[in-house]
Scaffold this motif. Structure first.
Motif, PDB file in Angstrom:
ATOM      1  N   ARG A 164       0.832  -1.214   0.000  1.00 18.42           N
ATOM      2  CA  ARG A 164       0.000   0.000   0.000  1.00 18.42           C
ATOM      3  C   ARG A 164       0.862   1.258   0.000  1.00 18.42           C
ATOM      4  NH1 ARG A 164      -5.362  -0.032   1.479  1.00 18.42           N
ATOM      5  NH2 ARG A 164      -5.104   2.034   2.419  1.00 18.42           N
ATOM      6  N   GLU A 165       1.970   1.201   0.740  1.00 18.86           N
ATOM      7  CA  GLU A 165       2.817   2.384   0.899  1.00 18.86           C
ATOM      8  C   GLU A 165       3.455   2.820  -0.419  1.00 18.86           C
ATOM      9  OE1 GLU A 165       2.966  -0.311   2.759  1.00 18.86           O
ATOM     10  OE2 GLU A 165       2.070   0.479   4.610  1.00 18.86           O
ATOM     11  N   ALA A 166       3.440   1.948  -1.416  1.00 21.48           N
ATOM     12  CA  ALA A 166       4.080   2.282  -2.693  1.00 21.48           C
ATOM     13  C   ALA A 166       3.455   3.505  -3.336  1.00 21.48           C
ATOM     14  CB  ALA A 166       4.010   1.087  -3.645  1.00 21.48           C
ATOM     15  N   LEU A 167       2.163   3.766  -3.025  1.00 24.20           N
ATOM     16  CA  LEU A 167       1.476   4.909  -3.630  1.00 24.20           C
ATOM     17  C   LEU A 167       1.096   5.962  -2.595  1.00 24.20           C
ATOM     18  CD1 LEU A 167       0.415   2.294  -5.624  1.00 24.20           C
ATOM     19  CD2 LEU A 167      -0.297   4.341  -6.814  1.00 24.20           C
ATOM     20  N   ALA A 168       1.774   5.948  -1.477  1.00 28.46           N
ATOM     21  CA  ALA A 168       1.478   6.944  -0.446  1.00 28.46           C
ATOM     22  C   ALA A 168       1.838   8.343  -0.932  1.00 28.46           C
ATOM     23  CB  ALA A 168       2.246   6.612   0.837  1.00 28.46           C
ATOM     24  N   GLY A 169       1.019   9.317  -0.555  1.00 25.71           N
ATOM     25  CA  GLY A 169       1.288  10.708  -0.904  1.00 25.71           C
ATOM     26  C   GLY A 169       1.175  10.968  -2.392  1.00 25.71           C
ATOM     27  N   GLU A 170       2.023  11.860  -2.875  1.00 28.31           N
ATOM     28  CA  GLU A 170       1.986  12.262  -4.288  1.00 28.31           C
ATOM     29  C   GLU A 170       3.214  11.755  -5.045  1.00 28.31           C
ATOM     30  OE1 GLU A 170      -0.523  13.819  -5.784  1.00 28.31           O
ATOM     31  OE2 GLU A 170      -1.615  13.685  -3.891  1.00 28.31           O
ATOM     32  N   ARG A 171       3.631  10.547  -4.748  1.00 29.55           N
ATOM     33  CA  ARG A 171       4.829  10.001  -5.375  1.00 29.55           C
ATOM     34  C   ARG A 171       4.676   9.919  -6.887  1.00 29.55           C
ATOM     35  NH1 ARG A 171       6.488   4.989  -1.312  1.00 29.55           N
ATOM     36  NH2 ARG A 171       6.710   6.235   0.569  1.00 29.55           N
ATOM     37  N   GLN A 172       5.727  10.299  -7.597  1.00 27.76           N
ATOM     38  CA  GLN A 172       5.739  10.242  -9.055  1.00 27.76           C
ATOM     39  C   GLN A 172       6.446   8.990  -9.558  1.00 27.76           C
ATOM     40  OE1 GLN A 172       4.128  12.649 -10.921  1.00 27.76           O
ATOM     41  NE2 GLN A 172       3.475  13.357  -8.897  1.00 27.76           N
ATOM     42  N   SER A 191      -2.776   9.244 -14.373  1.00 22.07           N
ATOM     43  CA  SER A 191      -3.994   8.444 -14.459  1.00 22.07           C
ATOM     44  C   SER A 191      -3.882   7.177 -13.632  1.00 22.07           C
ATOM     45  CB  SER A 191      -4.273   8.083 -15.920  1.00 22.07           C
ATOM     46  OG  SER A 191      -5.406   7.245 -16.027  1.00 22.07           O
ATOM     47  N   ALA A 192      -2.734   6.480 -13.721  1.00 27.74           N
ATOM     48  CA  ALA A 192      -2.541   5.244 -12.966  1.00 27.74           C
ATOM     49  C   ALA A 192      -2.539   5.527 -11.470  1.00 27.74           C
ATOM     50  CB  ALA A 192      -1.237   4.578 -13.383  1.00 27.74           C
ATOM     51  N   ARG A 193      -1.894   6.645 -11.072  1.00 29.54           N
ATOM     52  CA  ARG A 193      -1.849   6.983  -9.651  1.00 29.54           C
ATOM     53  C   ARG A 193      -3.236   7.298  -9.118  1.00 29.54           C
ATOM     54  NH1 ARG A 193       1.354  10.838  -9.916  1.00 29.54           N
ATOM     55  NH2 ARG A 193      -0.105  12.566  -9.796  1.00 29.54           N
ATOM     56  N   GLU A 194      -4.033   8.040  -9.886  1.00 31.13           N
ATOM     57  CA  GLU A 194      -5.374   8.422  -9.430  1.00 31.13           C
ATOM     58  C   GLU A 194      -6.276   7.207  -9.228  1.00 31.13           C
ATOM     59  OE1 GLU A 194      -6.857  11.176 -12.258  1.00 31.13           O
ATOM     60  OE2 GLU A 194      -5.379  12.727 -11.776  1.00 31.13           O
ATOM     61  N   VAL A 195      -6.266   6.279 -10.169  1.00 34.06           N
ATOM     62  CA  VAL A 195      -7.149   5.118 -10.038  1.00 34.06           C
ATOM     63  C   VAL A 195      -6.648   4.179  -8.943  1.00 34.06           C
ATOM     64  CG1 VAL A 195      -6.011   3.676 -11.803  1.00 34.06           C
ATOM     65  CG2 VAL A 195      -8.444   3.392 -11.343  1.00 34.06           C
ATOM     66  N   ALA A 196      -5.326   4.092  -8.766  1.00 31.49           N
ATOM     67  CA  ALA A 196      -4.781   3.259  -7.691  1.00 31.49           C
ATOM     68  C   ALA A 196      -5.117   3.844  -6.324  1.00 31.49           C
ATOM     69  CB  ALA A 196      -3.268   3.122  -7.852  1.00 31.49           C
ATOM     70  N   GLN A 197      -5.062   5.168  -6.217  1.00 37.61           N
ATOM     71  CA  GLN A 197      -5.414   5.796  -4.946  1.00 37.61           C
ATOM     72  C   GLN A 197      -6.907   5.673  -4.659  1.00 37.61           C
ATOM     73  OE1 GLN A 197      -3.667   9.731  -5.366  1.00 37.61           O
ATOM     74  NE2 GLN A 197      -1.822   9.086  -4.262  1.00 37.61           N
ATOM     75  N   ALA A 198      -7.722   5.660  -5.708  1.00 40.11           N
ATOM     76  CA  ALA A 198      -9.159   5.431  -5.523  1.00 40.11           C
ATOM     77  C   ALA A 198      -9.394   4.025  -4.970  1.00 40.11           C
ATOM     78  CB  ALA A 198      -9.889   5.609  -6.849  1.00 40.11           C
ATOM     79  N   LEU A 199      -8.620   3.060  -5.441  1.00 39.48           N
ATOM     80  CA  LEU A 199      -8.729   1.699  -4.923  1.00 39.48           C
ATOM     81  C   LEU A 199      -8.270   1.636  -3.470  1.00 39.48           C
ATOM     82  CD1 LEU A 199      -9.280  -1.317  -5.425  1.00 39.48           C
ATOM     83  CD2 LEU A 199      -6.913  -1.529  -6.216  1.00 39.48           C
ATOM     84  N   LEU A 200      -7.192   2.356  -3.164  1.00 38.24           N
ATOM     85  CA  LEU A 200      -6.716   2.397  -1.782  1.00 38.24           C
ATOM     86  C   LEU A 200      -7.792   2.942  -0.841  1.00 38.24           C
ATOM     87  CD1 LEU A 200      -3.033   3.696  -2.131  1.00 38.24           C
ATOM     88  CD2 LEU A 200      -3.761   1.458  -1.314  1.00 38.24           C
ATOM     89  N   GLN A 205     -10.745   0.035   4.771  1.00 36.90           N
ATOM     90  CA  GLN A 205     -11.191  -0.754   5.921  1.00 36.90           C
ATOM     91  C   GLN A 205     -10.622  -2.172   5.923  1.00 36.90           C
ATOM     92  OE1 GLN A 205     -15.481  -0.556   5.927  1.00 36.90           O
ATOM     93  NE2 GLN A 205     -15.506   1.494   6.826  1.00 36.90           N
ATOM     94  N   LYS A 206     -10.097  -2.618   4.806  1.00 39.17           N
ATOM     95  CA  LYS A 206      -9.525  -3.972   4.758  1.00 39.17           C
ATOM     96  C   LYS A 206      -8.216  -4.050   5.540  1.00 39.17           C
ATOM     97  CE  LYS A 206     -11.407  -5.280   0.211  1.00 39.17           C
ATOM     98  NZ  LYS A 206     -12.114  -6.504   0.595  1.00 39.17           N
ATOM     99  N   ALA A 207      -7.553  -2.901   5.698  1.00 39.66           N
ATOM    100  CA  ALA A 207      -6.276  -2.840   6.426  1.00 39.66           C
ATOM    101  C   ALA A 207      -5.277  -3.868   5.885  1.00 39.66           C
ATOM    102  CB  ALA A 207      -6.507  -3.055   7.917  1.00 39.66           C
ATOM    103  N   SER A 208      -5.256  -4.006   4.565  1.00 34.30           N
ATOM    104  CA  SER A 208      -4.330  -4.963   3.946  1.00 34.30           C
ATOM    105  C   SER A 208      -2.974  -4.310   3.728  1.00 34.30           C
ATOM    106  CB  SER A 208      -4.893  -5.432   2.600  1.00 34.30           C
ATOM    107  OG  SER A 208      -3.940  -6.228   1.910  1.00 34.30           O
ATOM    108  N   PRO A 209      -1.908  -5.071   3.837  1.00 33.80           N
ATOM    109  CA  PRO A 209      -0.581  -4.496   3.546  1.00 33.80           C
ATOM    110  C   PRO A 209      -0.327  -4.354   2.050  1.00 33.80           C
ATOM    111  CG  PRO A 209      -0.368  -6.804   4.149  1.00 33.80           C
ATOM    112  CD  PRO A 209      -1.807  -6.448   4.352  1.00 33.80           C
ATOM    113  N   TYR A 210      -1.262  -4.874   1.218  1.00 36.10           N
ATOM    114  CA  TYR A 210      -1.048  -4.874  -0.225  1.00 36.10           C
ATOM    115  C   TYR A 210      -1.956  -3.888  -0.944  1.00 36.10           C
ATOM    116  CZ  TYR A 210       1.452  -9.203   0.726  1.00 36.10           C
ATOM    117  OH  TYR A 210       2.325 -10.130   1.213  1.00 36.10           O
ATOM    118  N   PRO A 217      -7.480 -10.402   3.195  1.00 36.30           N
ATOM    119  CA  PRO A 217      -6.737  -9.134   3.084  1.00 36.30           C
ATOM    120  C   PRO A 217      -5.281  -9.231   3.505  1.00 36.30           C
ATOM    121  CG  PRO A 217      -8.882  -8.793   4.105  1.00 36.30           C
ATOM    122  CD  PRO A 217      -8.671 -10.270   4.050  1.00 36.30           C
ATOM    123  N   LYS A 218      -4.929 -10.261   4.260  1.00 42.10           N
ATOM    124  CA  LYS A 218      -3.541 -10.410   4.693  1.00 42.10           C
ATOM    125  C   LYS A 218      -2.657 -10.919   3.551  1.00 42.10           C
ATOM    126  CE  LYS A 218      -4.774 -11.380   9.509  1.00 42.10           C
ATOM    127  NZ  LYS A 218      -4.716 -12.376  10.614  1.00 42.10           N
TER     128      LYS A 218
END
Length: 312
Positions: A164-172, A191-200, A205-210, A217-218
């Motif tokens: 999950r942390e791979a897309l934290a913040g505004e990483r380019q 575009s990829a970042r926006e849709v991935a963050q929407a999924l996050l 609530q799943k609290a998955s590390p992925y 979710p584990k």
């Protein structure tokens, strides 16, 4: 434990410890060793005490059974590494595989989609707002995965293991751990970042590390589960599912970049290839562009000759 089993176990342990071989790689090596062992056993030999003739007969058996040259070459590579390991560890005094030659690989070009087909595939992920929450999430998972695969050229194993942390913040950029544990940076499109963050956000609530959690979710989404999603999206897009795979999207990423003028060295870095020779398979795109350029602009090309005849 038999001496043969001890030798193979030590070899596989070395691959895991010294080369950080992935579980799938270790499974492939185990299958290759088993294939050789079974062939040798039918001739009264064992892996540890194999003769050069016994190994040559094993290769001949693979050829007669119609196995692809690429498969034979991969299995031979495994066996050569195995006997070099035994020699180094003092478990053999010679190398019976030293003079075995791999078959010439088949000349095959990577399969890829056209740019319009990729667009159609991504657009087919759209789901009606009136659809159930499960269907809307499935569409979002599909779009996020496809956009990341196509925008970054990731392998499917690299995609599904993204935290999950791979897309934290505004990483380019994405930090990707590839084969052999090697890390590389790949750019992340808006575009990829926006849709991935929407999924996050949807999966908060799943609290998955992925980034792409599975039913549990584990654990990460499995390759098989993603294949089903890709199959469904392909049908929606009007594409033959037999032409679709995560690797086809990776090939499409590389092919389209080169077609638009990307540098081969840059592409090597983006794909995470250790050797640029692996990347050079995509130069077929540049070859086609050169052919088209000659056909379009050379004064003696058949196209320009025809044009000259019409205006004469």
């Amino acid at each position: 434990m038999s001496t043969d089993a001890r030798g193979t176990d030590l070899f596989l342990e070395m691959l895991a410890a010294e080369r950080a071989a992935a579980p799938n790689t270790l499974a492939a090596y185990t299958a290759d060793l088993t294939s050789c062992e079974e062939s040798l056993a039918s001739r009264g030999e064992s892996l540890l005490h194999a003769s050069a003739t016994g190994l040559a007969d094993w290769m001949a058996d693979m050829g007669r059974s119609g196995q692809a040259r690429r498969t034979v070459a991969r299995r031979l590579s495994c066996i050569k590494q195995f006997y070099l390991f035994l020699l180094r560890e003092g478990l053999r005094a010679d190398n019976p595989a030293a003079h075995l030659d791999a078959p010439r690989p088949e000349a095959s070009l990577p399969h890829f989609l056209s740019e319009s087909e990729v667009v159609a595939l991504i657009e087919a992920c759209a789901v009606s707002p009136e659809a159930s929450e499960a269907k809307r999430r499935r569409g979002l998972v599909a779009r996020a995965a496809l956009e990341l695969l196509y925008a970054s050229g990731l392998r499917i194993s690299e995609l599904l293991s993204l935290p999950r942390e791979a897309l934290a913040g505004e990483r380019q950029m994405l930090v990707v751990r590839g084969k052999g544990g090697r890390e590389r940076l790949v750019p992340l499109s808006d575009s990829a970042r926006e849709v991935a963050q929407a999924l996050l956000a949807l999966d908060a609530q799943k609290a998955s590390p992925y980034l792409f959690p599975g039913r549990d979710p584990k654990r990460a989404l499995t390759r098989q589960a993603f294949d089903k999603i890709l199959y469904e999206v392909g049908l929606q897009a009007g594409l033959d599912p037999a032409r679709l795979s995560p690797h086809v999207l990776r090939h499409s990423f590389a092919t389209h970049l080169l077609a638009h003028g990307a540098d081969l060295r840059a592409l090597q870095i983006l794909l995470g290839h250790a050797d640029i020779a692996t990347t050079q398979i995509y130069t077929h795109v540049q070859t086609e562009r050169l052919k088209q350029a000659v056909e379009s602009f050379h004064p003696l090309s058949s196209e320009n000759v025809r044009q000259g005849e019409k205006t004469a």
